[in-house]
Design a protein around this motif. Structure first.
Motif, PDB file in Angstrom:
ATOM      1  N   VAL A  13      -2.532  14.063   6.703  1.00 35.01           N
ATOM      2  CA  VAL A  13      -1.965  15.264   6.087  1.00 35.01           C
ATOM      3  C   VAL A  13      -1.933  15.149   4.562  1.00 35.01           C
ATOM      4  N   ILE A  14      -1.436  14.000   4.063  1.00 29.55           N
ATOM      5  CA  ILE A  14      -1.255  13.883   2.614  1.00 29.55           C
ATOM      6  C   ILE A  14      -2.601  13.860   1.892  1.00 29.55           C
ATOM      7  N   ASN A  15      -3.487  12.944   2.336  1.00 28.34           N
ATOM      8  CA  ASN A  15      -4.796  12.880   1.697  1.00 28.34           C
ATOM      9  C   ASN A  15      -5.551  14.193   1.839  1.00 28.34           C
ATOM     10  N   GLY A  16      -5.475  14.805   3.006  1.00 22.54           N
ATOM     11  CA  GLY A  16      -6.146  16.089   3.251  1.00 22.54           C
ATOM     12  C   GLY A  16      -5.679  17.136   2.264  1.00 22.54           C
ATOM     13  N   ALA A  17      -4.364  17.233   2.097  1.00 17.28           N
ATOM     14  CA  ALA A  17      -3.809  18.245   1.200  1.00 17.28           C
ATOM     15  C   ALA A  17      -4.234  17.981  -0.236  1.00 17.28           C
ATOM     16  N   LEU A  18      -4.155  16.693  -0.655  1.00 14.24           N
ATOM     17  CA  LEU A  18      -4.507  16.353  -2.031  1.00 14.24           C
ATOM     18  C   LEU A  18      -5.984  16.658  -2.310  1.00 14.24           C
ATOM     19  N   MET A  19      -6.828  16.392  -1.296  1.00 12.64           N
ATOM     20  CA  MET A  19      -8.253  16.659  -1.500  1.00 12.64           C
ATOM     21  C   MET A  19      -8.542  18.153  -1.477  1.00 12.64           C
ATOM     22  N   TYR A  20      -7.839  18.880  -0.615  1.00  4.74           N
ATOM     23  CA  TYR A  20      -8.025  20.323  -0.507  1.00  4.74           C
ATOM     24  C   TYR A  20      -7.762  21.008  -1.838  1.00  4.74           C
ATOM     25  N   PHE A  21      -6.714  20.526  -2.517  1.00  2.76           N
ATOM     26  CA  PHE A  21      -6.374  21.134  -3.801  1.00  2.76           C
ATOM     27  C   PHE A  21      -7.086  20.449  -4.970  1.00  2.76           C
ATOM     28  N   ASP A  22      -8.099  19.636  -4.646  1.00  2.00           N
ATOM     29  CA  ASP A  22      -8.903  18.960  -5.654  1.00  2.00           C
ATOM     30  C   ASP A  22      -8.105  18.081  -6.612  1.00  2.00           C
ATOM     31  N   ILE A  23      -6.993  17.561  -6.140  1.00  5.74           N
ATOM     32  CA  ILE A  23      -6.222  16.658  -6.993  1.00  5.74           C
ATOM     33  C   ILE A  23      -6.866  15.270  -6.971  1.00  5.74           C
ATOM     34  N   GLU A  36     -10.469  13.034  -5.387  1.00  8.46           N
ATOM     35  CA  GLU A  36     -11.794  13.229  -4.803  1.00  8.46           C
ATOM     36  C   GLU A  36     -11.956  12.455  -3.506  1.00  8.46           C
ATOM     37  N   LYS A  37     -11.509  11.171  -3.563  1.00  5.12           N
ATOM     38  CA  LYS A  37     -11.609  10.335  -2.376  1.00  5.12           C
ATOM     39  C   LYS A  37     -10.197  10.056  -1.867  1.00  5.12           C
ATOM     40  N   PRO A  38     -10.047   9.807  -0.561  1.00  9.11           N
ATOM     41  CA  PRO A  38      -8.709   9.505  -0.038  1.00  9.11           C
ATOM     42  C   PRO A  38      -8.122   8.270  -0.727  1.00  9.11           C
ATOM     43  N   ILE A  39      -6.786   8.336  -1.023  1.00 13.78           N
ATOM     44  CA  ILE A  39      -6.141   7.144  -1.570  1.00 13.78           C
ATOM     45  C   ILE A  39      -5.580   6.341  -0.404  1.00 13.78           C
ATOM     46  N   GLY A  40      -5.624   5.034  -0.516  1.00 15.05           N
ATOM     47  CA  GLY A  40      -5.196   4.166   0.577  1.00 15.05           C
ATOM     48  C   GLY A  40      -3.684   4.131   0.743  1.00 15.05           C
ATOM     49  N   LEU A  41      -3.204   4.899   1.705  1.00 13.69           N
ATOM     50  CA  LEU A  41      -1.758   4.929   1.947  1.00 13.69           C
ATOM     51  C   LEU A  41      -1.368   4.023   3.103  1.00 13.69           C
ATOM     52  N   ASN A  69      -2.705  -1.179   4.371  1.00 15.67           N
ATOM     53  CA  ASN A  69      -2.446  -2.064   3.227  1.00 15.67           C
ATOM     54  C   ASN A  69      -0.938  -2.331   3.174  1.00 15.67           C
ATOM     55  N   LYS A  70      -0.508  -3.038   2.145  1.00 16.99           N
ATOM     56  CA  LYS A  70       0.917  -3.405   2.048  1.00 16.99           C
ATOM     57  C   LYS A  70       1.803  -2.166   1.934  1.00 16.99           C
ATOM     58  N   LEU A  71       1.306  -1.148   1.202  1.00 15.19           N
ATOM     59  CA  LEU A  71       2.085   0.086   1.044  1.00 15.19           C
ATOM     60  C   LEU A  71       2.418   0.685   2.404  1.00 15.19           C
ATOM     61  N   GLY A  72       1.408   0.768   3.264  1.00 13.47           N
ATOM     62  CA  GLY A  72       1.625   1.314   4.603  1.00 13.47           C
ATOM     63  C   GLY A  72       2.641   0.500   5.384  1.00 13.47           C
ATOM     64  N   VAL A  73       2.551  -0.833   5.282  1.00 14.66           N
ATOM     65  CA  VAL A  73       3.497  -1.701   5.992  1.00 14.66           C
ATOM     66  C   VAL A  73       4.917  -1.469   5.488  1.00 14.66           C
ATOM     67  N   VAL A  74       5.044  -1.390   4.149  1.00 15.94           N
ATOM     68  CA  VAL A  74       6.388  -1.190   3.576  1.00 15.94           C
ATOM     69  C   VAL A  74       6.950   0.163   4.016  1.00 15.94           C
ATOM     70  N   ILE A  75       6.108   1.216   3.958  1.00 10.90           N
ATOM     71  CA  ILE A  75       6.587   2.547   4.387  1.00 10.90           C
ATOM     72  C   ILE A  75       7.034   2.488   5.851  1.00 10.90           C
ATOM     73  N   GLY A  76       6.234   1.856   6.686  1.00  5.83           N
ATOM     74  CA  GLY A  76       6.571   1.757   8.104  1.00  5.83           C
ATOM     75  C   GLY A  76       7.868   1.000   8.334  1.00  5.83           C
ATOM     76  N   LEU A  77       8.026  -0.125   7.640  1.00  8.11           N
ATOM     77  CA  LEU A  77       9.226  -0.940   7.828  1.00  8.11           C
ATOM     78  C   LEU A  77      10.471  -0.229   7.302  1.00  8.11           C
ATOM     79  N   VAL A  78      10.337   0.439   6.169  1.00  9.97           N
ATOM     80  CA  VAL A  78      11.483   1.174   5.610  1.00  9.97           C
ATOM     81  C   VAL A  78      11.902   2.276   6.585  1.00  9.97           C
ATOM     82  N   GLN A  79      10.892   2.991   7.083  1.00 10.88           N
ATOM     83  CA  GLN A  79      11.186   4.073   8.024  1.00 10.88           C
ATOM     84  C   GLN A  79      11.911   3.532   9.251  1.00 10.88           C
ATOM     85  N   PHE A  80      11.424   2.378   9.744  1.00 11.33           N
ATOM     86  CA  PHE A  80      12.022   1.812  10.952  1.00 11.33           C
ATOM     87  C   PHE A  80      13.438   1.308  10.705  1.00 11.33           C
TER      88      PHE A  80
END
Lengths: 290, 362
Positions: free
Chosen positions: A136-146, A148-153, A156-167
């Motif tokens: 959703v996030i990368n799709g929206a950012l690319m749709y609005f041309d903010i 060009e390529k998907p950013i790695g969310l 990687n470590k960012l994804g792990v931290v987001i997951g752990l914080v959420q949990f």
């Protein structure tokens, strides 16, 4: 001495006996077995005890920077997750604790608890839908041309931290609410009346008095994070190799029970040691109260 | 040793003008006005829920008024934040900071005022001396008794030299003996410092013994303001007479006015009462205090004489209380337990009476 007399004088022991037996059989014995296996001769595919004691597995961990790095990263990520969760969770916990209206309070509590209702895997899949390269996030950012390529969310470590914080957020909030609610309103008023602004009152009175909850919450989140297998596996895509992943890999994929157990022992001792150091320091800072 | 608090520091009077507070639909404080003189010990007395605590909390700034004004001297503080008011507040539960020792608790207000460290040490020491707690600097709340916490709470506000001292039921958590000691101690301290004080309580004996003046509150309104003597001896209405001390309310039938007098009757006895200027025109009964009842009265013209039987005797040491039944009206009477006084028995028939000049119409 008859049975009744013994029963009455030792009644508290009888009350905890079922829990004790359960814990002994299903927790202490398995964990102890794991500890014992870690010191046995490493033979691939063999689980049974051979009785040839050696430190080979531990020496292997020590000699390979791979595992040392994994330990350091696990500690760092768990500590980071604890801090982020505290910063995000504290204001919400404070709001819930200070909401006196019963209906509103219950509503906020349900919001927090319903995050815990869904199964972990489902929640992580939800996060993947949001954070993935085509998410959703990368799709929206690319749709609005903010971008060009998907950013790695994730993956990687960012994804792990987001997951752990959420949990772990609900655990942090629940640890804080009770303690914050226990702070007497008149202590806060006394501080104001003695000349402290709301800001000074927070740093000098409310925050120090929240320390027991902060300590409990961060310890809990730290323990949850450092021992999490599912989050680094799914959100890290096996690229963020926290220690539980190594344990799983060695045991489940390679059949190296002794070596996997040794990693588990190191993981356990590392987190135990860091928790003890943290607790000692925090208690000293909090003036022996927490 | 002389205390360093300069007297002029405490010379502040407090005015409440038409103060009101509405919580949702409930009018907790309804148009309350009073002026407290500089250095006066002023009590606000009333049953729980009468609005006395809300009034005090508005003066402190913990509750914002719905209407009216609060002035210290000529300074309007109605909507000022609590930390800018320079008012000392002593809480019912003392509100000692549990994570700080006694020294840090007392130093807190001074630190917030950015006073330098040496001066803080000096002032805290003097303040501890004043409340007889020297040597308690390093103790925490959990190591202090109720009375000691109380004194720390007082020292903590007095050290900041507040313009007004507010006390919210400060003795209600103490046991009876300590409460009696603290009553005198607080009163003496207040008199020595000459600090303008507002004391909220539901305990009439505290209010009567300590105050210069008392405001009686009922259902959010002021019922009467006066000295302890005025409040007890000239209650303005039935609520005050009922709330303060024990009263016999004699139901009166109003008969007629004749000049400065009014003719009334009670239990088939007619008598004439002098009308004073403060008489409540709506009166329906007369207040007779238990100590105004006398046994075997002489037959002066102003004495109302009745006959009855002793229903209940209640022995209370210094006084003895008799409940006397006269034509199904129960009088409560109290007598000092003197060595020479005759003690009646239950069921005994007695002649008793009272001087009608002691009656108060309410």
């Amino acid at each position: 001495m008859n049975f009744k007399k013994i029963y009455i004088s030792y009644r508290p022991i009888f009350l905890v006996l079922p829990t004790f037996i359960f814990f002994l059989v299903f927790f202490i014995i398995p964990v102890a077995s794991l500890f014992i296996i870690a010191f046995d001769k490493p033979v691939t595919g063999v689980l049974a005890l051979q009785g040839e004691w050696t430190l080979k597995s531990f020496l292997r961990i020590w000699n390979r920077s791979l595992y040392f790095d994994a330990a350091v990263m696990s500690l760092t990520l768990a500590a980071l997750v604890s801090i982020i969760t505290l910063i995000i969770g504290y204001p919400l916990a404070y709001l819930i604790a200070k909401t006196e209206n019963v209906a509103r309070n219950t509503f906020l509590m349900i919001l927090v608890l319903c995050a815990m209702q869904l199964d972990m895997v489902i929640r992580l899949f939800g996060l993947m839908v949001l954070l993935g390269d085509n998410g959703v996030i990368n799709g929206a950012l690319m749709y609005f041309d903010i971008i060009e390529k998907p950013i790695g969310l994730m993956y990687n470590k960012l994804g792990v931290v987001i997951g752990l914080v959420q949990f772990s957020l609900p655990f942090m909030i629940l640890s804080l609410i009770g303690i914050i609610r226990g702070i007497s309103p008149s202590v806060v008023e006394a501080s104001r009346s003695l000349g402290a602004s709301p800001n000074k009152t927070f740093w000098n009175i409310i925050l120090p008095l929240s320390m027991p909850g902060i300590l409990a919450g961060t310890l809990l989140v730290f323990a949850i994070s450092i021992s999490s297998y599912l989050v680094p596996a799914l959100m890290g895509g096996w690229k963020v190799m926290m220690m539980p992943l190594h344990v799983y890999q060695q045991v489940a994929e390679m059949g190296k029970w002794q070596f996997g157990s040794a990693i588990a022992v190191v993981l356990f001792l590392t987190s135990l040691l860091s928790v003890l150091i943290y607790q000692k320091t925090a208690i000293r800072i909090a003036g022996g109260r927490a | 040793m002389a205390i360093q608090y300069g007297h002029n520091v405490f010379m502040f009077d407090l005015k409440l003008n038409n103060l009101s507070k509405k919580f949702d639909e409930l009018l907790a404080v309804n148009d309350v006005s009073f002026n407290i003189n500089s250095g006066e010990f002023f009590s606000v007395l009333g049953p729980s829920g009468c609005g006395k605590s809300t009034t005090l909390r508005m003066i402190a700034g913990f509750v914002m008024p719905s209407g009216g004004k609060i002035l210290i001297g000529d300074n309007d503080i109605t909507y000022q934040a609590p930390e800018t008011r320079n008012i000392g507040f002593v809480f019912q539960n003392y509100a000692i900071f549990p994570h700080m020792n006694v020294f840090d608790n007392i130093a807190f207000g001074l630190k917030m005022r950015n006073i330098n460290k040496n001066e803080i040490i000096d002032k805290v020491k003097k303040s501890l001396e004043q409340v007889n707690l020297l040597g308690f600097e390093n103790r925490y709340q959990r190591e202090l008794s109720g009375g000691e916490q109380q004194r720390v709470a007082l020292a903590r506000v007095l050290v900041t030299e507040p313009q007004i001292l507010l006390l919210d039921e400060p003795l209600s958590a103490l046991d009876k003996k300590l409460r009696e000691e603290m009553k005198i101690w607080i009163k003496e301290l207040q008199r020595k410092l000459k600090i303008t004080t507002v004391y909220v309580t539901h305990d009439q004996s505290e209010a009567l013994t300590m105050s210069d003046r008392i405001a009686i509150m009922d259902k959010g309104k002021i019922s009467q303001i006066g000295t302890p003597t005025e409040i007890y001896e000239k209650p303005a209405n039935k609520f005050v007479a009922d709330f303060i001390g024990i009263s016999n309310f004699l139901p009166l039938e109003k008969k007629s006015y004749s000049g400065d007098y009014i003719n009334v009757s009670f239990l088939n006895q007619n008598f004439q009462l002098k009308i004073n200027e403060k008489i409540n025109q709506e009166f329906s009964s007369a207040v007779l205090r238990p100590e105004h009842i006398i046994f075997n009265p002489n037959t002066d013209k102003d004495i109302c004489i009745l006959e009855g039987t002793i229903d209940i005797i209640s022995y209370q040491g210094a006084i003895i209380r008799y409940i006397i039944n006269s034509n199904e009206f129960k009088f409560i009477s109290e007598f000092s337990n003197l060595p020479e006084s005759k003690i009646f028995k239950e069921g005994e028939t007695v002649k008793f009476g009272f001087d009608i000049n002691n009656l108060v119409l309410v």
